[in-house]
Every structure is written in C-alpha cells, then in structure tokens.
Design a protein around this motif. Structure first.
Motif, PDB file in Angstrom:
ATOM      1  N   PRO A 220     -25.083 -68.137  66.573  1.00  0.00           N
ATOM      2  CA  PRO A 220     -26.363 -67.975  66.354  1.00  0.00           C
ATOM      3  C   PRO A 220     -26.869 -68.104  65.036  1.00  0.00           C
ATOM      4  N   TYR A 221     -26.049 -67.973  63.882  1.00  0.00           N
ATOM      5  CA  TYR A 221     -26.395 -67.931  62.596  1.00  0.00           C
ATOM      6  C   TYR A 221     -25.729 -69.031  61.949  1.00  0.00           C
ATOM      7  N   LEU A 222     -24.444 -69.451  62.099  1.00  0.00           N
ATOM      8  CA  LEU A 222     -23.787 -70.221  61.454  1.00  0.00           C
ATOM      9  C   LEU A 222     -23.751 -71.708  61.795  1.00  0.00           C
TER      10      LEU A 222
ATOM     11  N   GLN B 228     -24.290 -77.270  53.424  1.00  0.00           N
ATOM     12  CA  GLN B 228     -25.618 -76.261  53.211  1.00  0.00           C
ATOM     13  C   GLN B 228     -26.616 -76.641  54.078  1.00  0.00           C
ATOM     14  N   PRO B 229     -27.156 -75.712  54.723  1.00  0.00           N
ATOM     15  CA  PRO B 229     -26.982 -74.146  54.076  1.00  0.00           C
ATOM     16  C   PRO B 229     -26.016 -73.160  54.965  1.00  0.00           C
TER      17      PRO B 229
ATOM     18  N   ASN C 109     -24.193 -64.830  53.660  1.00  0.00           N
ATOM     19  CA  ASN C 109     -25.125 -63.729  54.179  1.00  0.00           C
ATOM     20  C   ASN C 109     -24.520 -62.843  55.195  1.00  0.00           C
ATOM     21  N   TYR C 110     -24.111 -63.771  56.281  1.00  0.00           N
ATOM     22  CA  TYR C 110     -23.525 -63.098  57.379  1.00  0.00           C
ATOM     23  C   TYR C 110     -22.552 -62.009  57.134  1.00  0.00           C
ATOM     24  N   VAL C 111     -21.477 -62.303  56.658  1.00  0.00           N
ATOM     25  CA  VAL C 111     -20.244 -61.746  56.407  1.00  0.00           C
ATOM     26  C   VAL C 111     -20.648 -60.449  55.397  1.00  0.00           C
TER      27      VAL C 111
ATOM     28  N   TYR D  82     -29.984 -79.290  59.436  1.00  0.00           N
ATOM     29  CA  TYR D  82     -28.904 -79.040  60.390  1.00  0.00           C
ATOM     30  C   TYR D  82     -27.447 -79.162  60.084  1.00  0.00           C
ATOM     31  N   PRO D  83     -26.560 -78.578  60.865  1.00  0.00           N
ATOM     32  CA  PRO D  83     -25.329 -78.598  60.771  1.00  0.00           C
ATOM     33  C   PRO D  83     -24.948 -80.154  60.949  1.00  0.00           C
TER      34      PRO D  83
END
Length: 439
Positions: A82-84, A173-174, A181-183, A218-219
C-alpha cells in the motif's frame, strides 16, 4: 485284410500345441516395458540438454514453487504494497545465500538477515541502505570493507556496524523515500542512512515507464506489476489470467503427488505442459497490458513529456527532490544522510573496458546506451545543483575511471565484488565527512 481292398486310415496326428496366451501377454508386457525404458532414457537425455542443471530435481523444485504459488507467474513472490509499490512476500520467497549467510525475507518484505525495524543501542551502529539492486548487492559484498574503514570513526568506537537493508532490486524514487518514511513511522531508528541509486531512477524511468505510457513517478514497470489488480473494464481477460495461474499451480501439485514423478518421461510431459502454460501467460499478459494502455489503474497519470531529453529532465527532478526529502526527514531526527550516484558503464570515459566487458557488458542496441547516457547527464547535473544547496551528495560515476580490471558483470549496471569494494572505499570517505559535520 490285405486282399479285401480295404486300406486302414493313417493314425491321426496329435493336435498342435496351442500358444499360450500367457506367453503372448508376457511378450507384450516385456516389449512395452522396453519401449517405456527406451522412451524414458530419451526423455532424460532431452531434459539434461534443456534444463539448467541437467537433473530431474530441477523440475521438482519448479513444481514445488508452482504448487505453493511462488512461481505461477513472473514476480509471483512479490506482493503489491500500500505504500511502497511492492515488496517480497515472506510467505512465498525462498531463502538464498549471500556471502555465506542465509538471507530470508523479513516481516516487512525486505530481503535481509534481520528485521527492518531496529532500535539504536550503545553497542551497535545502525546504517540504513536504500536503493535498488546495486545498493542491495553493495550492502552484502561491501559490508566487511565498510566495517573495516568506518571502525576508526569516533561514532563507531566500541560499536559494531549493522546494516539495515531497505533496498530492493528494481526500486526507484520515490520508493526509497517511502521505504525510509515507512520504517521510521513503525519505530525504526538509524545512526546513518546511505542512499545509492541512479540507473533505475533515470534510465528505467524512461525505458520501462515513460515509453510504456506509465507515470515516471510510479514503480518500475507498474503496468506489468499491477496486472494482478483487475480493471473492471477487462474482467474477462483478467479471469483467464488467474485461471492460467491456477492451472499451473494445480499441475505442479499433481506432479508432486504422482507415483510416476520419478520417471523422466513423465517429467518431460509436465515440462512441456508447463512451458506451454508459461508461454500462454506471457502472451495473455502482453495482450492485457496493451489493452490497459489508457488505464489509470495500471499506468497512472499519463507522462506529459514525449522526448527522451524531456523525460530525462523530469526523471532527474523527481529523483533529486525525493533525495532532498530523505535528507530533510533524517535531519529532523538527527540522522546523518548521504546520497550516492552509482557508477554506470554508459557514462562517457567512466572506465577503460576490458575485453570481457566489451563483449558482455555493453548493450548491442543503441537505445539503452543513449537513454542511459542522457539520463545520467541530467542526474549528475541535478545532483551538483542540489549539492550546492546543501544536499549531502556524492557523484561516484568516475570511481572506476582508472581501473583496468573487469568490474561490470552485465549490460545493465551491476558490478562484481571488487567493484563494490572499490565503491565502498570511496563511500566510506564521504560518509566519514557527513558524520564529522553532524558531531
């Protein structure tokens, strides 16, 4: 009797001995067995030619992966995050050996020998490493060199260097910013953060995203990774894709349970069926991807820039802004941060190539070379400008400029242990400067 004209009939011959049906059946069974043995030998010989390691165990491992679901499709061991964007699935990923250590997928989906959320302590110096595959390889092959070179620093006196790997092959990135930030939001702590990136952020943002009408932000190859998520407009095609994956999984399970699984002939039959399913999955995936060319779900906001030069500028701007955000977050928490632009063979005059590198480590086509060269020119320029504005940035594209040994191992951006150790020596010096500034 002789004069009566009567002639006695000759004695009857004994009836012919009937061929026993049992012998015929035995002969038939023997010929069938011989035929099966001959076919099995031929099948085994064929498999030894086509399999990477020439053994049935290779196929059994593939069947086990298919049965668990880990190999029913490309990237099946990855999971949408959901975030990475995506991480590895710890329930499907297999352990692998790196530098003599068994590497698992931790609870957050990162490939490491420990958890991603760790706390500072008086006896451990936590160095977070972010980036893609180059950063991930570096974190293993350069670890002992970093430990040796950094051990004399005041911050590491009486402490053991411990690397926390937030890098994953393919990240750009990002994602590095989001991973950090997640960790941190989960309570993770660091004594320093090192971000090594560049190739994925520049070249692959163009080649695998922008050229496929996928957002640069996007990834990597999001249009392919997101096929598991169904756009309602193509539900029928998505159902067929899931059906094919389920068929491969069922086929693998049946193969593992079959009493014939040790026969090469049976394994050849499974191999041909599985290869056909893989080809159909690939074809269908391409079809769905093409059908999704305008799908926001799979491509995001359409890229506004059309030329390679404009795309390179957009990718570099996103890349450097993300790094500045990483430094701002770290600075707010008192964590030293260093951003390193990784070396690449397509940067002009960055290394004298060996014969091996010329033959195997340079792309045959010109597109990869030209796009990477254009992307790196913008990355270097953006990094230099950001450094003037206070970003802890180190351009290491020239770190191999005087090295005549073979360092690169493929046409993309990866280098061997010696290359990682040379980069580690340069990075350790830059990291020491950053640590000294924040004492």
């Amino acid at each position: 009797m002789s004069g009566s004209g009567y002639y006695a009939s000759p004695p009857a011959l004994p009836p012919a001995r009937p061929v026993r049906r049992g012998r015929r059946r035995l002969f038939f069974v023997a010929m069938l067995l011989l035929t099966l043995v001959a076919c099995d030998v031929l099948a085994r010989g064929y498999l030894m030619l086509v399999l990477p390691y020439g053994s049935l165990e290779t196929l059994i491992e593939r069947q086990q992966s298919a049965a668990t679901g880990a190999a029913v499709s490309e990237g099946a061991s990855e999971v949408i995050h959901p975030y990475l964007g995506w991480v590895h699935n710890p329930q499907l990923s297999r352990a692998e050996e790196m530098d003599g250590r068994e590497v698992q997928t931790n609870s957050l989906g990162f490939r490491d020998d420990g958890e991603a959320v760790r706390r500072r302590s008086a006896d451990v110096f936590l160095l977070g490493i972010c980036g893609g595959s180059v950063a991930w390889n570096f974190s293993w092959e350069a670890e002992s060199t970093l430990r040796q070179l950094l051990s004399a620093l005041p911050q590491l006196q009486g402490r053991r260097l411990q690397i926390v790997r937030l890098a994953l092959p393919g990240y750009k990135q990002p994602q590095q910013l989001m991973a950090l930030n997640y960790v941190l939001s989960l309570g993770g702590e660091f004594d320093a953060v090192l971000n090594i990136d560049g190739f994925n952020d520049g070249a692959l943002s163009i080649l695998e995203n922008a050229r496929q009408k996928t957002s640069i932000a996007y990834p990597r190859s999001w249009h392919a990774r997101s096929l598991v998520m169904t756009d309602p407009r193509i539900s029928a095609e998505a159902w067929r894709l899931l059906t094919l994956r389920a068929e491969r999984q069922q086929l693998g399970r049946r193969a593992l349970q079959s009493p014939l699984r040790w026969l090469a002939l049976y394994q050849l039959w499974w191999h041909l069926r599985d290869e056909a399913s893989r080809a159909e999955l690939s074809r269908l995936g391409m079809q769905i991807s093409q059908s999704n060319s305008g799908s926001f779900l799979h491509h995001g906001p359409l890229p506004e820039k059309e030329s390679t030069e404009e795309q390179a500028v957009a990718a570099a701007e996103l890349w450097i802004r993300s790094s500045q955000q990483m430094q701002a977050v770290c600075r707010g928490l008192g964590i030293p941060y260093l951003h390193v632009l990784q070396p690449n063979q397509y940067v002009p005059d960055s290394k004298p190539f060996t014969e091996y590198e010329l033959e195997r480590c340079l792309a045959d086509g010109q597109e990869l070379q030209s796009v990477t060269s254009a992307a790196y020119a913008e990355l270097r320029a953006a990094g230099a400008r950001a450094k003037d504005r206070g970003l802890a940035f180190s351009d290491q594209t020239g770190v191999f400029s005087g090295v005549t040994d073979t360092l690169y191992v493929d046409p993309w951006c990866h280098f061997n242990r010696l290359g990682n150790e040379l980069l580690a020596k340069a990075v350790a010096g830059e990291l020491a400067k950053v640590l000294a500034e924040q004492r």
